[in-house]
Design an enzyme around this catalytic site. Structure first.
Site, PDB file in Angstrom:
ATOM      1  N   ARG A 172       0.816  -1.001   0.020  1.00  0.00           N
ATOM      2  CA  ARG A 172       0.026  -0.004  -0.110  1.00  0.00           C
ATOM      3  C   ARG A 172       0.755   1.010  -0.070  1.00  0.00           C
ATOM      4  NH1 ARG A 172      -5.106   1.746  -1.286  1.00  0.00           N
ATOM      5  NH2 ARG A 172      -6.152   2.755   0.713  1.00  0.00           N
TER       6      ARG A 172
ATOM      7  N   THR B 110      -8.506   0.722  -9.237  1.00  0.00           N
ATOM      8  CA  THR B 110      -7.974  -0.562  -8.840  1.00  0.00           C
ATOM      9  C   THR B 110      -7.906  -1.586  -9.929  1.00  0.00           C
ATOM     10  OG1 THR B 110      -9.213   0.242  -6.889  1.00  0.00           O
ATOM     11  CG2 THR B 110      -8.351  -2.096  -6.786  1.00  0.00           C
TER      12      THR B 110
ATOM     13  N   THR C 136      -4.124  -0.716  -6.873  1.00  0.00           N
ATOM     14  CA  THR C 136      -4.865   0.473  -7.602  1.00  0.00           C
ATOM     15  C   THR C 136      -3.970   1.736  -7.550  1.00  0.00           C
ATOM     16  OG1 THR C 136      -7.018   1.684  -6.987  1.00  0.00           O
ATOM     17  CG2 THR C 136      -5.460   1.096  -5.108  1.00  0.00           C
TER      18      THR C 136
ATOM     19  N   ASN D  53      -6.273   4.248  -7.145  1.00  0.00           N
ATOM     20  CA  ASN D  53      -7.528   4.764  -6.694  1.00  0.00           C
ATOM     21  C   ASN D  53      -8.454   5.210  -7.818  1.00  0.00           C
ATOM     22  OD1 ASN D  53      -9.370   5.198  -4.443  1.00  0.00           O
ATOM     23  ND2 ASN D  53      -8.481   7.183  -3.772  1.00  0.00           N
TER      24      ASN D  53
ATOM     25  N   ASP E  68      -8.113   8.097   0.685  1.00  0.00           N
ATOM     26  CA  ASP E  68      -8.569   6.842   1.356  1.00  0.00           C
ATOM     27  C   ASP E  68      -8.422   7.179   2.731  1.00  0.00           C
ATOM     28  OD1 ASP E  68      -9.647   5.357  -0.708  1.00  0.00           O
ATOM     29  OD2 ASP E  68      -8.159   3.928  -1.062  1.00  0.00           O
TER      30      ASP E  68
ATOM     31  N   SER F  77      -7.394   0.607   3.361  1.00  0.00           N
ATOM     32  CA  SER F  77      -8.169   0.259   1.961  1.00  0.00           C
ATOM     33  C   SER F  77      -9.189  -0.711   2.225  1.00  0.00           C
ATOM     34  CB  SER F  77      -7.053  -0.367   1.197  1.00  0.00           C
ATOM     35  OG  SER F  77      -7.316  -1.174   0.015  1.00  0.00           O
TER      36      SER F  77
ATOM     37  N   GLY G  61     -13.499  -1.765  -6.992  1.00  0.00           N
ATOM     38  CA  GLY G  61     -14.763  -0.655  -6.784  1.00  0.00           C
ATOM     39  C   GLY G  61     -14.781  -0.008  -5.236  1.00  0.00           C
ATOM     40  N   GLY G  62     -13.868   0.120  -4.717  1.00  0.00           N
ATOM     41  CA  GLY G  62     -13.911   0.914  -3.429  1.00  0.00           C
ATOM     42  C   GLY G  62     -14.443   0.033  -2.367  1.00  0.00           C
TER      43      GLY G  62
HETATM   44  O1  DON Z   1      -7.860   1.126  -1.470  1.00  0.00           O
HETATM   45  C1  DON Z   1      -9.140   1.210  -1.688  1.00  0.00           C
HETATM   46  O2  DON Z   1     -10.015   0.852  -0.969  1.00  0.00           O
HETATM   47  C2  DON Z   1      -9.733   2.144  -3.003  1.00  0.00           C
HETATM   48  N1  DON Z   1      -8.396   3.031  -3.131  1.00  0.00           N
HETATM   49  C3  DON Z   1     -10.012   1.344  -3.906  1.00  0.00           C
HETATM   50  C4  DON Z   1     -10.187   1.978  -5.045  1.00  0.00           C
HETATM   51  C5  DON Z   1     -11.011   1.458  -6.043  1.00  0.00           C
HETATM   52  O3  DON Z   1     -11.182   0.172  -6.005  1.00  0.00           O
HETATM   53  C6  DON Z   1     -11.369   2.127  -7.260  1.00  0.00           C
HETATM   54  N2  DON Z   1     -12.421   1.648  -8.100  1.00  0.00           N
HETATM   55  N3  DON Z   1     -12.894   1.021  -8.935  1.00  0.00           N
END
Ligand code: DON
Length: 611
Positions: free
Chosen positions: A150, A420, A438, A440, A462, A491, A513-514
């Site tokens: 990370r 990501t 990712t 982000n 984040d 994350s 996908g966050g």
């Molecule tokens: O680490 C995380 O939770 C976010 N930075 C993930 C971002 C992400 O999945 C973007 N999307 N599709």
């Protein structure tokens, strides 16, 4: 709320799955059969039966899935079958890079690293050198490991760095030069390769170098993605490369990235040091400084990936290996499944009671996620408690069978007050790798560094840039995840490996996908091991999402019948559509090989490649 909410992060995720059969006596070219066969092996929830296998495959038929009548996908589709090895990622070219390395004798870790670097070339939306990620590894001899690469906050970062003079959040954590954490991708992939790979960095980098130097043919997916993100990328230095003649790269044309090829060659020649202290570091720091960024050479020089023990949990006898903090993914999935396991038997998929149980479990697990998790090097994380079955039973008592509980009410009891890309690999020896990485947002902070030739992340968003206020994903997080120099931002990435009752590799899965990563990954797992779906159906099944706050149960349009939605509303749930689900890529063991399914919600053919 920040101004960049409109940006597309839904597809900024890569999941790659690479897998190879351990014992494939019966090469079976019928993907449908292989796929169905495998899920058919699943014992019913709670049953501890022996699996009926033949030569590494299985005997029974899968249970057909039932989707709501207006749902966009039909059940009964098949995945990509590979008898020996397969990679599932968001780019067919990157999957092919991993496959090439395995065909040349490399193992799953070699292939994962080759795919990861290739994604940085062919899938600039989320593949990266300028970001970070997580990798969970399970070797066939039983060794397991998790690599946390990370990004970390630069030394010059400070708690309130994203508050304007009016005390309100600015959009600087999302866009531009100040949005980036110190990248971990090159260090993390190199560390994994050195410890568990069989090939040199130079060897596994060859496909990526070739794709960058010789170019690759632009497809409509890259064209459309550049077109959609145009306003954003054109604000920075990627304009010339990605919009030659003022238009996005055109489908059918060959796209060369000489600067990136040079960076990759330097890494091949001199290892990760080329990135963290050598020529690439110089160029990165100069480029960032020019735009007002704060990453220094010292930041790069002190970056280290962390080796961690995967979280090991069980669900009705299946074993999950998943990512511990600094990601919240593994804890939140474990907590959710532990709560669901307290139900004697879960109601049928898609029913009111099933949806209520799932949403209630997510809501509780996300309350803990949002308030109790953070970088373990900086804050105490009650990992043992949150992942324990005893704690899940306590939480279960707060779920009324017929009523939704508002998140603020639950917070008073549970909380202590305080784009990501994913890829997974299994090789012929049975080694497995699952990785999510990712920058982000799609194209990260939008900042393209012309010197080293890549996009920088906007991972600083984040963090809880203002604890108690929502970030780009609407996540309301607490002090545990406040910004501090050198700290990793929390994350949701959830690379996960599932073993069956015999301890054999079953599923390699993860998503982009966050926060929807957590809910989508766990629903694919549940669909396979709880709802007995084939992997193809498990991936196509409608998904729901709840992240505690906003206190809303979201579901994919037509993914629940109107009657179910009405009943949920009557129970007190706020129900709204889920716009854009996560992007999952998964591999599952099948009769005589492996079945890979890349995200069906993406347009175009499967992006899995194997042999
Ligand atoms: O680490 C995380 O939770 C976010 N930075 C993930 C971002 C992400 O999945 C973007 N999307 N599709």
């Amino acid at each position: 709320m920040q101004t960049m909410m409109v940006r597309r992060f839904g597809t900024a995720a890569v999941v790659l799955a690479i897998s190879a059969a351990v014992a494939c006596h019966h090469a079976n070219t019928s993907s449908t059969l292989a796929d169905q066969c495998f899920t058919a092996m699943m014992p019913a929830a709670g049953e501890d039966v022996a699996v009926n296998t033949i030569g590494g495959g299985c005997a029974a038929q899968a249970v057909p899935a039932h989707f709501p009548p207006d749902w966009r996908f039909k059940a009964g589709e098949s995945g990509t079958f590979a008898p020996t090895a397969v990679v599932a990622s968001n780019s067919a070219l990157a999957s092919a890079a991993g496959d090439e390395i395995m065909r040349a004798g490399g193992n799953a870790v070699d292939a994962a690293v080759a795919t990861g670097f290739a994604l940085a070339v062919t899938f600039p939306f989320a593949g990266n050198l300028g970001g970070g990620g997580y990798m969970v590894i399970r070797m066939a001899d039983g060794r397991t490991a998790a690599v946390d690469y990370r990004e970390i906050a630069p030394l010059a970062a400070s708690r309130d760095m994203y508050l304007g003079p009016d005390g309100k959040l600015t959009d600087e954590s999302v866009v531009g030069y100040r949005a980036s954490g110190v990248p971990g991708a090159v260090a993390g992939m190199s560390a994994a390769l050195a410890k568990y790979g069989t090939k040199s960095l130079r060897e596994v980098l060859q496909p990526a170098i070739r794709l960058a130097a010789e170019g690759f043919i632009v497809d409509s997916v890259l064209f459309t993605s550049l077109d959609h993100n145009r306003d954003y990328i054109e604000r920075f230095d990627g304009k010339k490369l990605f919009y030659p003649n003022g238009e996005p790269l055109q489908p059918g044309t060959r796209f060369h990235q000489p600067a990136l090829a040079r960076t990759l060659r330097l890494i091949a020649d001199r290892g990760p040091d080329a990135f963290y202290s050598g020529e690439v570091a110089d160029s990165l720091v100069t480029g960032m400084k020019r735009g007002g960024g704060i990453i220094t050479k010292e930041d790069l020089a002190r970056y280290k990936p962390e080796w961690r023990q995967p979280i090991v949990s069980t669900y009705h006898g299946y074993k999950l290996l998943t990512m511990p903090p600094s990601s919240s993914g593994g804890v939140t999935i474990t907590e959710t499944l532990n709560i669901l396991e307290t139900f004697d038997s879960l109601p049928p998929f898609g029913s009111v009671a099933y949806t209520h149980a799932l949403a209630s479990a997510y809501q509780r697990a996300f309350i803990d996620r949002n308030s109790k998790l953070g970088d373990p090097a900086f804050v105490h994380v009650p990992l043992d408690k949150l992942t324990s079955k005893t704690y899940a039973r306590e939480l279960r008592k707060t779920i009324a069978p017929d009523r939704a509980t508002p998140t603020p009410v639950l917070e008073r009891t549970i909380a202590d007050g305080n784009h990501t890309t994913h890829y997974s690999v299994v090789d012929g020896a049975g080694n497995a790798v699952t990785t999510t990485t990712t920058i982000n947002n799609g194209y990260g902070s939008g900042v393209y560094l012309t010197g080293p030739g890549f996009f920088m992340n906007d991972e600083m968003d984040d963090f809880a840039a203002q604890p108690g206020k929502p970030n780009m994903f609407g996540l309301v997080q607490g002090e545990q995840n406040a910004i501090a120099p050198g700290k990793r931002m929390l994350s949701a990435m959830s690379p996960t490996i599932v073993l069956d009752h015999q301890g054999k590799l079953l599923l390699v899965v993860g998503a982009a996908g966050g926060p929807r990563i957590i809910t989508a990954t766990s629903q694919v797992i549940l669909n396979v091991i709880q709802n007995h779906m084939t992997l193809a159906d498990a991936m196509r099944a409608p998904r729901l999402h709840h992240q505690a706050l906003p206190d809303t149960l979201r579901f994919e349009e037509h993914g629940l019948t109107p009657e179910v939605v009405d009943s949920l509303k009557a129970m007190g749930w706020n129900v709204d559509p889920l716009r854009g689900s996560a992007n999952v890529n998964a591999i599952m063991r099948a009769n005589g090989g492996w079945v890979a399914v890349t995200e069906p919600r993406d347009r175009g053919p499967s992006r899995a490649v194997g042999h």
